[in-house]
Each structure stands twice: as C-alpha cells, then as structure tokens.
Design a protein around this motif. Structure first.
Motif, PDB file in Angstrom:
ATOM      1  N   ASP A 143       0.835  -1.208   0.000  1.00  0.00           N
ATOM      2  CA  ASP A 143       0.000   0.000   0.000  1.00  0.00           C
ATOM      3  C   ASP A 143       0.866   1.254   0.000  1.00  0.00           C
ATOM      4  O   ASP A 143       0.576   2.227  -0.701  1.00  0.00           O
ATOM      5  CB  ASP A 143      -0.925   0.028   1.222  1.00  0.00           C
ATOM      6  CG  ASP A 143      -1.986  -1.062   1.189  1.00  0.00           C
ATOM      7  OD1 ASP A 143      -2.342  -1.503   0.085  1.00  0.00           O
ATOM      8  OD2 ASP A 143      -2.448  -1.445   2.279  1.00  0.00           O
ATOM      9  N   LEU A 160       0.852   4.148  -2.800  1.00  0.00           N
ATOM     10  CA  LEU A 160       0.588   5.549  -2.446  1.00  0.00           C
ATOM     11  C   LEU A 160       1.739   6.437  -2.890  1.00  0.00           C
ATOM     12  O   LEU A 160       1.518   7.534  -3.419  1.00  0.00           O
ATOM     13  CB  LEU A 160       0.365   5.686  -0.935  1.00  0.00           C
ATOM     14  CG  LEU A 160      -0.953   5.120  -0.425  1.00  0.00           C
ATOM     15  CD1 LEU A 160      -0.925   4.981   1.094  1.00  0.00           C
ATOM     16  CD2 LEU A 160      -2.120   5.990  -0.867  1.00  0.00           C
ATOM     17  N   PHE A 182      -3.717  12.873  -1.170  1.00  0.00           N
ATOM     18  CA  PHE A 182      -3.421  11.681  -0.377  1.00  0.00           C
ATOM     19  C   PHE A 182      -4.711  11.010   0.094  1.00  0.00           C
ATOM     20  O   PHE A 182      -4.826   9.786   0.085  1.00  0.00           O
ATOM     21  CB  PHE A 182      -2.527  12.050   0.814  1.00  0.00           C
ATOM     22  CG  PHE A 182      -1.953  10.865   1.516  1.00  0.00           C
ATOM     23  CD1 PHE A 182      -0.929  10.128   0.953  1.00  0.00           C
ATOM     24  CD2 PHE A 182      -2.445  10.471   2.741  1.00  0.00           C
ATOM     25  CE1 PHE A 182      -0.404   9.022   1.592  1.00  0.00           C
ATOM     26  CE2 PHE A 182      -1.926   9.366   3.400  1.00  0.00           C
ATOM     27  CZ  PHE A 182      -0.896   8.648   2.826  1.00  0.00           C
ATOM     28  N   ALA A 227      -6.068   9.090  -2.746  1.00  0.00           N
ATOM     29  CA  ALA A 227      -5.254   7.892  -2.970  1.00  0.00           C
ATOM     30  C   ALA A 227      -5.594   6.807  -1.945  1.00  0.00           C
ATOM     31  O   ALA A 227      -5.644   5.628  -2.282  1.00  0.00           O
ATOM     32  CB  ALA A 227      -3.767   8.242  -2.915  1.00  0.00           C
ATOM     33  N   LEU A 228      -5.843   7.205  -0.705  1.00  0.00           N
ATOM     34  CA  LEU A 228      -6.242   6.233   0.322  1.00  0.00           C
ATOM     35  C   LEU A 228      -7.559   5.568  -0.060  1.00  0.00           C
ATOM     36  O   LEU A 228      -7.719   4.351   0.097  1.00  0.00           O
ATOM     37  CB  LEU A 228      -6.381   6.908   1.691  1.00  0.00           C
ATOM     38  CG  LEU A 228      -5.079   7.222   2.427  1.00  0.00           C
ATOM     39  CD1 LEU A 228      -5.361   8.076   3.666  1.00  0.00           C
ATOM     40  CD2 LEU A 228      -4.332   5.951   2.813  1.00  0.00           C
TER      41      LEU A 228
END
Length: 188
Positions: free
Chosen positions: A58, A62, A87, A90-91
């Motif tokens: 992960d 990311l 971000f 992206a999570l």
C-alpha cells in the motif's frame, strides 16, 4: 565498467551486490530498476501488520500516486496541507478510506522509500533519480504522453523525460522524440 565510473552508480552497484549478490546491470535504467526493487524489498521484515498502519505494498502504491501527482505540478517538495486532498483520494483508491490521513501519511514517510519529511512541515523526495524513475514507470503505464510533452520544455524534468522515453515502446518513443526535438528547435 562505464557505470562504475559514476560514483553514485558505483555506490548503488556495491549496495546491490552486498544485499542480493545479483548480476550487476550494465545499463543505467536497469540499475535504477534493480535499486528500486531492492529498496522496496529491504523493509519487508518491518512489515508488522497493525490496525493503524499500511502494508508495504500500500505504501509503495501511495508513493507512486504521489510522485505522479507532483510531476504535472512541477514540484520537488510540497506541504502536508497541499498534499492532503490528493493523499486522501489515494487512500480511497487503495481501499483504505477510513484511515486518518495524517497518521497514514506519517506511515508512508517513515516506512516508504521515495518521500521524506522535511523541515517546516514540508515533504520532499529522498532521491530525485528514484522519483524520476517512478514517475517514468507510472507515466508509461498510464500512457500519459501528453504530460511528457507538457513538461519536456522544462530542463528541471530532463531526467524524468529521458527515463520515460527509454521506457516507451519504440514507435511511441520515436514519435515523442521527433515532437520534443522539434519543440526544442523552435524554442532556440
């Protein structure tokens, strides 16, 4: 031998040989590939699953997203505040929408290989070469050659553009080089 003449390349080859005892690459792009893979694997033993952290896979994903975000924005560094919306998206994309953004970003900065926490709440790249390599891989994978043409006029991105051209399939590389050379020729 040509690569060993460059102090950075010689150091990287020594690190690869010490870690993996693999056949050393003869081309710069292959060296960067192997170093990137070695960096991604080197912390496997630290991947202790906890509810508040991310798996190394992960983190790598990311980091790739964040590198791809910085290229069109022409940034070598950013702040947590500027990076936060990207971000958070992206999570969500990797299926971790419930993680607290700041804690997840801390995890990426602590355990990742590309991004580093700078002073005054900034986020920088631990290596411009590694950033350019990751950007090239992502841009070629996404077939985002319009972005290459957009950044090609900026000498700041020369290494990334060359890495992208090296990764492109031959016909695409030829067309891209012709357009970029024509553009540079008209700019003086």
């Amino acid at each position: 031998r040509r690569l060993a003449a460059n102090p950075l390349a010689a150091t990287l080859m020594c690190a690869l040989n010490l870690d993996n005892r693999v056949r050393l690459p003869e081309q710069w792009i292959d060296l960067i590939d192997q170093v990137g893979a070695a960096l991604a694997e080197r912390d496997q033993w630290r991947d202790i699953p906890r509810p508040d952290t991310l798996a190394l896979a992960d983190i790598a994903e990311l980091e790739r997203d964040l590198v791809h975000w910085t290229v069109p924005n022409g940034q070598d560094s950013t702040t947590r505040e500027d990076l936060s919306p990207t971000f958070t998206k992206a999570l969500r994309r990797i299926g971790k929408p419930n993680l607290v953004t700041d804690l997840a970003l801390d995890d990426v900065l602590t355990r990742g290989t590309i991004l580093a926490a700078g002073i005054d709440n900034t986020i920088t790249f631990s290596s411009k070469t590694l950033r350019d390599h990751v950007a090239a891989v992502e841009i070629v994978a996404d077939n985002d050659y319009g972005l290459v043409e957009a950044i090609a006029a900026d000498p700041h991105w020369d290494h990334a553009v060359l890495a992208i051209i090296c990764r492109a399939e031959f016909r695409r590389m030829r067309r891209l080089l012709i357009r970029l050379l024509a553009r540079r020729g008209t700019q003086g």
